[in-house]
Design an enzyme around this catalytic site. Structure first.
Site, PDB file in Angstrom:
ATOM      1  N   GLY A 189       4.418  39.600  69.210  1.00  0.00           N
ATOM      2  CA  GLY A 189       5.099  38.364  68.759  1.00  0.00           C
ATOM      3  C   GLY A 189       4.873  38.179  67.272  1.00  0.00           C
ATOM      4  O   GLY A 189       4.639  37.065  66.791  1.00  0.00           O
ATOM      5  N   GLY A 190       4.967  39.275  66.542  1.00  0.00           N
ATOM      6  CA  GLY A 190       4.567  39.290  65.119  1.00  0.00           C
ATOM      7  C   GLY A 190       5.596  38.730  64.158  1.00  0.00           C
ATOM      8  O   GLY A 190       5.377  38.758  62.948  1.00  0.00           O
ATOM      9  N   ASP A 200       8.415  41.994  68.374  1.00  0.00           N
ATOM     10  CA  ASP A 200       9.022  40.668  68.567  1.00  0.00           C
ATOM     11  C   ASP A 200      10.359  40.909  69.269  1.00  0.00           C
ATOM     12  O   ASP A 200      10.770  42.057  69.475  1.00  0.00           O
ATOM     13  CB  ASP A 200       9.232  39.936  67.228  1.00  0.00           C
ATOM     14  CG  ASP A 200       9.186  38.395  67.387  1.00  0.00           C
ATOM     15  OD1 ASP A 200       8.203  37.763  66.955  1.00  0.00           O
ATOM     16  OD2 ASP A 200      10.154  37.828  67.949  1.00  0.00           O
ATOM     17  N   ASP A 252       9.893  42.240  74.543  1.00  0.00           N
ATOM     18  CA  ASP A 252       9.737  40.915  75.161  1.00  0.00           C
ATOM     19  C   ASP A 252       8.352  40.891  75.801  1.00  0.00           C
ATOM     20  O   ASP A 252       8.074  41.664  76.721  1.00  0.00           O
ATOM     21  CB  ASP A 252      10.842  40.740  76.226  1.00  0.00           C
ATOM     22  CG  ASP A 252      10.761  39.394  76.923  1.00  0.00           C
ATOM     23  OD1 ASP A 252       9.667  38.768  76.929  1.00  0.00           O
ATOM     24  OD2 ASP A 252      11.789  38.964  77.470  1.00  0.00           O
ATOM     25  N   PHE A 253       7.477  40.005  75.310  1.00  0.00           N
ATOM     26  CA  PHE A 253       6.076  40.077  75.755  1.00  0.00           C
ATOM     27  C   PHE A 253       5.842  39.618  77.194  1.00  0.00           C
ATOM     28  O   PHE A 253       4.714  39.649  77.666  1.00  0.00           O
ATOM     29  CB  PHE A 253       5.109  39.410  74.771  1.00  0.00           C
ATOM     30  CG  PHE A 253       5.437  38.032  74.261  1.00  0.00           C
ATOM     31  CD1 PHE A 253       5.848  37.021  75.095  1.00  0.00           C
ATOM     32  CD2 PHE A 253       5.270  37.757  72.895  1.00  0.00           C
ATOM     33  CE1 PHE A 253       6.108  35.745  74.608  1.00  0.00           C
ATOM     34  CE2 PHE A 253       5.532  36.479  72.392  1.00  0.00           C
ATOM     35  CZ  PHE A 253       5.944  35.470  73.253  1.00  0.00           C
ATOM     36  N   ARG A 289      -0.930  36.114  66.703  1.00  0.00           N
ATOM     37  CA  ARG A 289      -1.167  34.947  65.842  1.00  0.00           C
ATOM     38  C   ARG A 289      -0.143  33.854  66.139  1.00  0.00           C
ATOM     39  O   ARG A 289       1.056  34.077  66.068  1.00  0.00           O
ATOM     40  CB  ARG A 289      -1.061  35.349  64.370  1.00  0.00           C
ATOM     41  CG  ARG A 289      -1.197  34.181  63.397  1.00  0.00           C
ATOM     42  CD  ARG A 289      -0.978  34.689  61.990  1.00  0.00           C
ATOM     43  NE  ARG A 289      -1.116  33.682  60.988  1.00  0.00           N
ATOM     44  CZ  ARG A 289      -0.092  33.105  60.359  1.00  0.00           C
ATOM     45  NH1 ARG A 289       1.151  33.412  60.677  1.00  0.00           N
ATOM     46  NH2 ARG A 289      -0.296  32.233  59.412  1.00  0.00           N
ATOM     47  N   HIS A 336      -0.414  29.583  71.632  1.00  0.00           N
ATOM     48  CA  HIS A 336      -0.298  28.111  71.578  1.00  0.00           C
ATOM     49  C   HIS A 336       1.156  27.637  71.762  1.00  0.00           C
ATOM     50  O   HIS A 336       1.397  26.444  71.896  1.00  0.00           O
ATOM     51  CB  HIS A 336      -0.929  27.548  70.292  1.00  0.00           C
ATOM     52  CG  HIS A 336      -0.107  27.682  69.052  1.00  0.00           C
ATOM     53  ND1 HIS A 336      -0.357  26.941  67.916  1.00  0.00           N
ATOM     54  CD2 HIS A 336       0.955  28.461  68.743  1.00  0.00           C
ATOM     55  CE1 HIS A 336       0.525  27.246  66.980  1.00  0.00           C
ATOM     56  NE2 HIS A 336       1.328  28.171  67.451  1.00  0.00           N
TER      57      HIS A 336
HETATM   58  C1  LIG Z   1       5.123  30.860  66.141  1.00  0.00           C
HETATM   59  S1  LIG Z   1       5.842  32.407  65.935  1.00  0.00           S
HETATM   60  C2  LIG Z   1       4.482  33.401  65.380  1.00  0.00           C
HETATM   61  C3  LIG Z   1       4.942  34.616  64.638  1.00  0.00           C
HETATM   62  C4  LIG Z   1       3.822  35.429  63.975  1.00  0.00           C
HETATM   63  N1  LIG Z   1       2.866  35.901  64.946  1.00  0.00           N
HETATM   64  C5  LIG Z   1       3.158  34.612  62.901  1.00  0.00           C
HETATM   65  O1  LIG Z   1       1.966  34.329  62.987  1.00  0.00           O
HETATM   66  O2  LIG Z   1       3.844  34.258  61.954  1.00  0.00           O
HETATM   67  C6  LIG Z   1       6.046  32.976  67.604  1.00  0.00           C
HETATM   68  C7  LIG Z   1       6.775  34.288  67.699  1.00  0.00           C
HETATM   69  O3  LIG Z   1       6.904  34.645  69.076  1.00  0.00           O
HETATM   70  C8  LIG Z   1       8.149  35.294  69.213  1.00  0.00           C
HETATM   71  N2  LIG Z   1       8.567  35.285  70.621  1.00  0.00           N
HETATM   72  C9  LIG Z   1       9.002  34.233  71.368  1.00  0.00           C
HETATM   73  N3  LIG Z   1       9.300  34.623  72.618  1.00  0.00           N
HETATM   74  C10 LIG Z   1       9.056  35.960  72.660  1.00  0.00           C
HETATM   75  C11 LIG Z   1       9.159  36.933  73.694  1.00  0.00           C
HETATM   76  N4  LIG Z   1       9.562  36.615  74.928  1.00  0.00           N
HETATM   77  N5  LIG Z   1       8.805  38.208  73.395  1.00  0.00           N
HETATM   78  C12 LIG Z   1       8.371  38.539  72.150  1.00  0.00           C
HETATM   79  N6  LIG Z   1       8.254  37.660  71.124  1.00  0.00           N
HETATM   80  C13 LIG Z   1       8.595  36.379  71.387  1.00  0.00           C
HETATM   81  C14 LIG Z   1       9.070  34.488  68.327  1.00  0.00           C
HETATM   82  O4  LIG Z   1      10.254  35.177  68.023  1.00  0.00           O
HETATM   83  C15 LIG Z   1       8.163  34.247  67.124  1.00  0.00           C
HETATM   84  O5  LIG Z   1       8.311  35.239  66.152  1.00  0.00           O
END
Ligand SMILES: C[S@@+](CC[C@H](N)C(=O)[O-])C[C@H]1O[C@@H](n2cnc3c(N)ncnc32)[C@H](O)[C@@H]1O
Length: 277
Positions: free
Chosen positions: A92-93, A117, A142-143, A158, A162
């Site tokens: 989810g980077g 991501d 997709d995580f 990161r 939350h």
């Molecule tokens: C709050 S952001 C944090 C991004 C990064 N880790 C940072 O610290 O800036 C949450 C991230 O989770 C990703 N995300 C949401 N649902 C997801 C999924 N099902 N699979 C992978 N990534 C996902 C979003 O696209 C977003 O980039």
């Protein structure tokens, strides 16, 4: 975000003032059942602004990668390097900006870095060339699905956990637990809330998570339980920002009789069979 905040009183009244578990004030404000990240797929301007915010939100503060936390887990052995083991998998980077920061502060820590991501979000990243120059690859993932990067040394998340309530968080973490080698670690980089007396910065983050995502910031005990129910166990907490309580919450595969008897090998290391929910 303002329409979502404005919807809080109506939303809470309708919910009988219970903590939301699925829909959030965001859903009431934007008249959608989709979670924010799904909704953003058809609202790319909002998604772009969200990514820019995530990259910029701690500008002016000392970087976490500037020796604020021990780096003992970010080391590959000679054998790992020969086997092309992934050093860091940033789950989810977003646009991958944390991976670039890591490389900038620790150029001596060689090894592959993968940032994952949703593909639609990665397409919005404006720093793809910078990532490629630093041997950081982007992988759409997709995580909630099986983790494709097996046996990485560090799985880093990161400000991801939350964003989710406990049930989806357990799926995300257990998908990682199943992919880990015995010496892999998961590092959740999130706020740790005190049991009582949270400061306003911590409370405002907690409120934002409830308003936008029906989610929350967590105490150390809450994290410990969540990890435990995801096939992991808490090893360390390193707090690097006392105002927010931003912390590295370090977890390792849970060792119990089940996993001890049923191990396989990934990259030459015993890989945990992980936990099923
Ligand atoms: C709050 S952001 C944090 C991004 C990064 N880790 C940072 O610290 O800036 C949450 C991230 O989770 C990703 N995300 C949401 N649902 C997801 C999924 N099902 N699979 C992978 N990534 C996902 C979003 O696209 C977003 O980039």
């Amino acid at each position: 975000m303002t329409p979502a905040y404005n919807a809080i009183p109506k939303f809470l009244k309708e919910q009988a003032y219970k903590n939301p578990t699925k829909l959030a004030p965001f859903n009431l404000a934007y008249q959608t059942d989709l979670p924010v990240f799904k909704w953003r797929e058809s609202n790319p301007e909002n998604a772009k602004a969200g990514q820019a915010f995530m990259a910029a939100q701690r500008i002016g503060q000392r970087s976490v990668w500037d020796n604020q936390v021990p780096m003992q887990d970010f080391q590959l052995s000679r054998e790992d390097i020969v086997n092309d083991r992934v050093l860091v998998c940033d789950v989810g980077g977003g646009s991958g900006h944390q991976c670039l920061e890591f490389r900038k502060h620790h150029p001596q820590l060689t090894g592959r870095i993968v940032t994952e991501d949703l593909g639609t979000m990665q397409e919005l990243s404006t720093i793809c060339e910078d990532l490629a120059k630093e041997n950081i690859s982007m992988q759409p993932h997709d995580f909630f699905e099986e983790q494709p990067v097996k046996g990485a040394k560090v799985y880093y998340l990161r400000n991801v956990i939350h964003n989710w309530n406990d049930e989806p968080s357990k799926i995300i973490l257990s998908q990682i637990a199943k992919a880990m080698a015995s010496d892999s670690v998961v590092i959740v980089d999130d706020v740790i809330m005190p049991q009582v007396g949270a400061g306003w910065k911590q409370s405002s983050m907690d409120l934002a998570m409830m308003t936008m995502l029906a989610a929350m910031e967590r105490t150390k005990d809450h994290f410990s339980q969540l990890l435990n129910e995801s096939g992991l166990q808490l090893r360390d907490v390193w707090t690097y920002d006392s105002d927010y309580g931003d912390s590295f919450i370090v977890a390792v595969p849970k060792v119990d009789s089940k996993t001890a008897n049923g191990t396989s090998s990934i990259n030459g290391h015993a890989a945990s069979n992980g936990a099923s929910l």
